[in-house]
Design an enzyme around this catalytic site. Structure first.
Site, PDB file in Angstrom:
ATOM      1  N   HIS A  27      16.527  18.970  -1.261  1.00  0.00           N
ATOM      2  CA  HIS A  27      16.100  20.274  -0.728  1.00  0.00           C
ATOM      3  C   HIS A  27      14.864  20.805  -1.434  1.00  0.00           C
ATOM      4  CE1 HIS A  27      18.613  22.231  -3.977  1.00  0.00           C
ATOM      5  NE2 HIS A  27      17.633  23.114  -3.903  1.00  0.00           N
ATOM      6  N   ASP A  78      22.130  15.359  -1.484  1.00  0.00           N
ATOM      7  CA  ASP A  78      20.964  16.195  -1.798  1.00  0.00           C
ATOM      8  C   ASP A  78      20.156  15.565  -2.939  1.00  0.00           C
ATOM      9  OD1 ASP A  78      19.175  18.258  -2.009  1.00  0.00           O
ATOM     10  OD2 ASP A  78      20.586  19.699  -2.891  1.00  0.00           O
ATOM     11  N   SER A 177      17.472  23.573  -9.580  1.00  0.00           N
ATOM     12  CA  SER A 177      17.700  22.494  -8.619  1.00  0.00           C
ATOM     13  C   SER A 177      16.884  21.258  -8.950  1.00  0.00           C
ATOM     14  CB  SER A 177      17.311  22.949  -7.210  1.00  0.00           C
ATOM     15  OG  SER A 177      18.349  23.724  -6.680  1.00  0.00           O
TER      16      SER A 177
HETATM   17  C1  4AZ Z   1      19.361  27.032  -6.312  1.00  0.00           C
HETATM   18  O1  4AZ Z   1      19.195  27.825  -5.409  1.00  0.00           O
HETATM   19  C2  4AZ Z   1      20.681  27.019  -7.001  1.00  0.00           C
HETATM   20  N1  4AZ Z   1      24.916  28.067  -9.406  1.00  0.00           N
HETATM   21  C3  4AZ Z   1      20.952  26.007  -7.912  1.00  0.00           C
HETATM   22  C4  4AZ Z   1      22.160  25.978  -8.546  1.00  0.00           C
HETATM   23  C5  4AZ Z   1      23.097  26.922  -8.275  1.00  0.00           C
HETATM   24  C6  4AZ Z   1      22.852  27.919  -7.381  1.00  0.00           C
HETATM   25  C7  4AZ Z   1      21.625  27.968  -6.729  1.00  0.00           C
HETATM   26  C8  4AZ Z   1      24.418  26.824  -8.974  1.00  0.00           C
HETATM   27  O2  4AZ Z   1      18.469  26.244  -6.686  1.00  0.00           O
END
Ligand code: 4AZ
Length: 338
Positions: A27, A78, A177
Site C-alpha cells: 500500500h 500487503d 508502514s
Molecule cells: C498506517 O496507516 C498504519 N497500529 C500502520 C500501522 C498501524 C496503523 C496504521 C498499526 O500506516
C-alpha cells in the site's frame, strides 16, 4: 532500515532484505488514484533522524507489488519488493528474512520489535516522527487477531500477523508502514513482519497488523522475486605465502683446490647438504660434498675439490630442511674453472 521516499517525500519504512532489494508494504507503493505509478521512488539508508542531511539515497529501479495484494482481504499480501539500482554502502546490510521452517520464531507470545518514523499518536496530528522510534510488541494468537479485525478491516491468517500489548499504548502507527517487525533469537535481527495496518494506533485489543513474512507462500514469494540469500562468502583463504628464498649464494671463489662459498641463510635450516658437480660432456660427476646439521645464519663453507682438469663449469647444489620440514635450496652453475 530504509526510509522510502516517493517524489522526494518520506512515505514509509522499508527493510533491506538483499544487497539490492528492499521490502516494504504494497500500500506504500501502489499506483495513485490516477493509476499512475508513484515515481520517482528511492530509499534512504544510513539516517535515524530524517531532518539530518546524511545517509545515502538509492534510486528504485523497479517495484514488484505482490500479485495477490488485496486478495482475499483488502490488506492481504500487503508486501512489495523494491529493486535498487545499487547496494547501499556499508554499514547498511540486509536483514535475515525468516524462512518457512522457522515458525517458532514468530509464535504467539514472542516479543517482537518494530521501528519506524511513524506518528506517536493517532490521529497523527503532528505528522510522523523525525527520529526513528522503536517499540516492543508481543505477537498475538490468530484468534485474538481475528477477534480484533474480522468484520471490520478484515483478517487473513495466511498473510497477516498481529502484535501489540493487550492494554494498548505500544504500537506501530501511520508512517511506520512497510517497516520491519523483527525478532532477535540469537541477538541478530530476523525479519518476521512488515508493518501493514491497524484500527487506529495503540488502542487496547486493536493490535497492529503486519505482513506474515514467515508464511511459506510469502517467504517463497520473496525468494522467487529477490533471489535466494547469497551463500556466505567462504572465509578469505590465506593468500599463498610468497615463496621465500631461505638459502642463497652470495659469493663463490676459489683458491687452489679450495672452493669458498658464502651462503646466505635467511632462517635456520637443518641437514644442509652442499655438493659440487663437474660437468663433462653429457654426464655430471660429483666431486665434493659436505653436510651441516644446523645452520642458523650466513655461513661460509670451504671445501676441497680435486685438481682441476680442463676448464669446466661447476654446479653447486644446496639442499636443506627449513623449520617446517620443507626442502629448500638452490642449484647454481659457476662459470669458474675447475
Ligand atoms: C498506517 O496507516 C498504519 N497500529 C500502520 C500501522 C498501524 C496503523 C496504521 C498499526 O500506516
Amino acid at each position: 532500515m530504509g526510509a522510502l521516499e516517493i517524489d522526494g517525500s518520506f512515505t514509509c519504512g522499508a527493510s533491506l532484505v538483499r544487497d539490492r532489494w528492499a521490502l516494504t508494504a504494497a500500500h506504500c507503493v501502489e499506483a495513485g488514484p490516477d493509476g499512475a505509478p508513484r515515481e520517482p521512488t528511492s530509499v534512504r539508508f544510513g539516517v535515524t533522524r530524517l531532518s539530518d542531511s546524511g545517509g545515502e539515497r538509492v534510486a528504485v529501479r523497479r517495484i514488484k507489488i505482490h500479485e495477490s495484494y488485496r486478495t482475499p482481504q483488502d490488506s492481504s499480501n500487503d508486501v512489495a519488493l523494491l529493486e535498487l539500482v545499487r547496494a547501499p554502502a556499508p554499514p547498511a546490510a540486509p536483514i535475515r528474512v525468516v524462512t518457512a521452517t522457522e515458525r517458532a520464531l514468530w509464535s504467539p507470545g514472542t516479543v517482537a520489535t518494530t521501528i519506524g518514523w511513524g506518528g506517536r499518536s493517532f490521529p497523527a496530528l503532528f505528522g510522523g516522527s523525525d527520529d526513528l522510534l522503536q517499540v516492543d510488541v508481543p505477537i498475538r494468537s490468530d484468534p485474538e487477531c481475528a477477534n480484533a479485525y474480522r468484520g471490520t478491516l478484515g483478517w487473513d491468517p495466511e498473510t497477516m500477523l498481529c502484535a501489540g500489548s493487550g492494554t494498548g499504548g505500544r504500537d506501530s502507527c501511520q508512517g511506520d508502514s512497510g517497516g520491519p517487525l523483527m525478532v532477535f533469537p540469537a541477538g541478530e535481527p530476523v525479519l518476521v513482519g512488515t508493518v501493514s495496518f491497524g484500527l487506529g494506533c495503540g488502542f487496547p485489543g486493536l493490535y497492529g497488523v503486519y505482513g506474515r513474512i514467515g508464511q511459506p507462500a510469502l517467504a517463497e514469494w520473496i525468494v522467487r522475486n529477490a533471489g535466494p540469500v547469497p551463500a556466505p562468502a567462504p572465509p578469505a583463504a590465506d593468500p599463498a605465502p610468497a615463496p621465500r628464498t631461505v638459502l642463497g649464494l652470495r659469493r663463490a671463489s676459489r683458491r687452489g683446490r679450495v672452493l669458498k662459498l658464502a651462503l646466505v641463510v635467511r632462517s635456520p635450516v637443518r641437514r644442509l647438504t652442499l655438493s659440487v658437480e663437474r660437468r663433462r660432456g653429457s654426464s655430471t660427476r660429483r666431486i665434493a660434498r659436505t653436510t651441516r646439521t644446523r645452520v642458523s645464519s650466513n655461513r661460509t663453507i670451504r671445501l676441497r675439490v680435486p685438481a682441476s682438469g680442463p676448464r669446466r663449469p661447476l654446479r653447486i647444489r644446496v639442499r636443506a630442511k627449513d623449520a617446517s620440514g620443507r626442502t629448500v635450496g638452490f642449484d647454481r652453475l659457476l662459470r669458474t674453472t675447475g
